[in-house]
Design a protein around this motif. Structure first.
Motif, mmCIF file in Angstrom:
data_model
loop_
_atom_site.group_PDB
_atom_site.id
_atom_site.type_symbol
_atom_site.label_atom_id
_atom_site.label_comp_id
_atom_site.label_asym_id
_atom_site.label_seq_id
_atom_site.Cartn_x
_atom_site.Cartn_y
_atom_site.Cartn_z
ATOM 1 N N THR A 136 -20.227 -47.646 41.223
ATOM 2 C CA THR A 136 -19.510 -46.325 42.542
ATOM 3 C C THR A 136 -18.566 -47.368 42.680
ATOM 4 O O THR A 136 -18.412 -48.792 43.140
ATOM 5 C CB THR A 136 -20.766 -46.586 43.612
ATOM 6 O OG1 THR A 136 -21.584 -45.357 42.564
ATOM 7 C CG2 THR A 136 -19.761 -45.858 44.321
ATOM 8 N N LYS A 137 -17.163 -46.435 42.536
ATOM 9 C CA LYS A 137 -16.006 -47.416 43.844
ATOM 10 C C LYS A 137 -15.415 -46.926 44.750
ATOM 11 O O LYS A 137 -15.469 -45.209 45.125
ATOM 12 C CB LYS A 137 -14.832 -47.248 42.705
ATOM 13 C CG LYS A 137 -15.063 -48.060 40.744
ATOM 14 C CD LYS A 137 -13.910 -48.068 40.234
ATOM 15 C CE LYS A 137 -14.151 -48.534 39.252
ATOM 16 N NZ LYS A 137 -12.710 -49.087 38.147
ATOM 17 N N ALA A 138 -14.939 -47.423 45.418
ATOM 18 C CA ALA A 138 -14.456 -46.516 47.082
ATOM 19 C C ALA A 138 -13.953 -45.248 46.581
ATOM 20 O O ALA A 138 -13.794 -44.545 47.176
ATOM 21 C CB ALA A 138 -13.684 -47.708 47.656
ATOM 22 N N HIS A 139 -13.359 -45.357 45.438
ATOM 23 C CA HIS A 139 -12.016 -44.007 45.675
ATOM 24 C C HIS A 139 -11.664 -43.685 44.238
ATOM 25 O O HIS A 139 -10.747 -43.211 43.808
ATOM 26 C CB HIS A 139 -10.473 -44.802 45.524
ATOM 27 C CG HIS A 139 -9.959 -45.503 46.975
ATOM 28 N ND1 HIS A 139 -10.242 -46.689 47.251
ATOM 29 C CD2 HIS A 139 -10.616 -45.054 48.002
ATOM 30 C CE1 HIS A 139 -10.176 -47.265 48.113
ATOM 31 N NE2 HIS A 139 -10.274 -46.411 49.197
ATOM 32 N N GLY A 140 -12.978 -43.652 43.399
ATOM 33 C CA GLY A 140 -13.458 -43.488 42.317
ATOM 34 C C GLY A 140 -15.063 -43.225 41.599
ATOM 35 O O GLY A 140 -15.641 -44.284 42.865
ATOM 36 N N GLY A 141 -15.298 -43.169 39.977
ATOM 37 C CA GLY A 141 -16.299 -43.589 39.879
ATOM 38 C C GLY A 141 -16.305 -43.704 38.640
ATOM 39 O O GLY A 141 -15.576 -43.125 37.710
ATOM 40 N N ALA A 142 -16.896 -44.812 37.957
ATOM 41 C CA ALA A 142 -16.755 -45.360 35.948
ATOM 42 C C ALA A 142 -17.882 -45.047 35.272
ATOM 43 O O ALA A 142 -18.820 -45.762 36.085
ATOM 44 C CB ALA A 142 -16.453 -46.088 36.047
ATOM 45 N N VAL A 143 -17.839 -44.338 34.054
ATOM 46 C CA VAL A 143 -19.351 -44.563 33.830
ATOM 47 C C VAL A 143 -19.339 -45.219 32.311
ATOM 48 O O VAL A 143 -17.574 -45.031 31.747
ATOM 49 C CB VAL A 143 -19.310 -43.644 32.700
ATOM 50 C CG1 VAL A 143 -20.184 -43.665 31.997
ATOM 51 C CG2 VAL A 143 -20.237 -42.307 33.955
ATOM 52 N N HIS A 144 -19.959 -46.564 32.055
ATOM 53 C CA HIS A 144 -19.542 -47.834 31.358
ATOM 54 C C HIS A 144 -20.376 -47.801 30.057
ATOM 55 O O HIS A 144 -21.879 -47.488 29.872
ATOM 56 C CB HIS A 144 -19.490 -49.371 32.127
ATOM 57 C CG HIS A 144 -18.578 -49.571 33.335
ATOM 58 N ND1 HIS A 144 -17.597 -50.116 33.122
ATOM 59 C CD2 HIS A 144 -18.562 -49.594 34.881
ATOM 60 C CE1 HIS A 144 -17.234 -50.649 34.228
ATOM 61 N NE2 HIS A 144 -17.800 -49.533 35.033
ATOM 62 N N PHE A 145 -19.513 -47.593 28.899
ATOM 63 C CA PHE A 145 -20.426 -47.782 27.538
ATOM 64 C C PHE A 145 -20.369 -49.043 26.756
ATOM 65 O O PHE A 145 -20.338 -48.193 25.524
ATOM 66 C CB PHE A 145 -19.729 -45.851 26.856
ATOM 67 C CG PHE A 145 -18.145 -45.837 26.139
ATOM 68 C CD1 PHE A 145 -17.661 -46.366 26.398
ATOM 69 C CD2 PHE A 145 -18.312 -45.120 27.712
ATOM 70 C CE1 PHE A 145 -16.376 -46.170 25.756
ATOM 71 C CE2 PHE A 145 -16.810 -45.229 27.863
ATOM 72 C CZ PHE A 145 -15.862 -45.389 26.763
#
Length: 245
Positions: A127-136
């Motif tokens: 979870t990011k303040a201004h986005g979101g990322a899936v790490h693979f």
């Protein structure tokens, strides 16, 4: 590839020619990439060294990271250097004043889909303040599926998609490292300087392109295909050496 690009002229020689502005990525450029974002190893004196570099450059240094600013500052406490997080969307001057508007976070629908995808496949959702990322990064075989999901969600909800080393990330439109370079270059002390952007990933190419358009150039780090950078450095250690950190 980096091994076909020449090393850049020394920073001292560039400074002799005129004022230089440095725009520095963080992960993979100032610190080595780790399996997860929280596992990076940051030298204990890196903040002091960055402050010394900033002083040497007449305060014309900015960190431009994919990380949210609060996350970046967790790893670089008490940092008083210009910085842009969330791929350049959230920008602060060295004294903490905001440059531009505070960007929005992701809509709940995007967060729900990204989180469900990650949790269902044993991947990390950040979870990011201004986005979101899936790490693979730990599961590279999931790259194609993760990127395909990111593209679908971005298209459905009107979001911007970034793909990098081991992650797919969604943010609001307008998040762009090149825009961060342009924004800082319109303000003192960056105005009229020669911009140099250093980064290791595809998301850094926008910053390099902006630097080139403004009379400077990009430096890529590590061995990867790059169509924008003029010069290359082999590693994080080589970046530190070139910067005199």
């Amino acid at each position: 590839m980096t091994d076909t690009l020449p090393p850049p002229p020394s920073l001292d020689s560039l400074i002799v020619e005129g004022p230089v502005a440095l725009f520095l990525d963080f992960d993979g450029t100032l610190v080595d990439i780790a399996a997860t974002p929280d596992e990076i190893e940051v030298p204990g004196d890196l903040v002091d060294r960055l402050h010394a570099l900033c002083e040497r450059m007449g305060q014309r240094v900015a960190l431009v990271s994919g990380r949210a600013l609060d996350d970046l500052e967790t790893h670089l406490p008490a940092l008083t250097v210009c910085r842009a997080g969330s791929h350049g969307a959230s920008r602060l001057f060295a004294d903490g004043r905001r440059l531009g508007k505070e960007p929005e976070g992701l809509p709940d629908a995007a967060v729900d889909r990204l989180r469900a995808f990650a949790e269902g496949r044993g991947l990390l959702y950040e979870t990011k303040a201004h986005g979101g990322a899936v790490h693979f990064r730990k599961h590279p075989e999931m790259r194609d599926e993760a990127v395909a999901l990111g593209r679908d969600v971005a298209a459905e909800l009107g979001l911007a998609l970034f793909t990098g080393k081991g992650l797919v990330e969604l943010v609001r439109p307008g998040a762009n490292k090149g825009e961060a370079v342009r924004a800082f270059m319109e303000n003192e002390p960056f105005r009229s300087a020669r911009p140099v952007f250093i980064g290791d990933d595809t998301t850094d190419e926008d910053g390099m392109d902006a630097a080139a358009q403004l009379g400077g150039f990009g430096i890529t780090v590590g061995e990867r295909e790059n169509h924008v950078a003029r010069y290359g450095l082999d590693s994080v250690g080589a970046v530190h050496h070139w910067l005199g950190l």
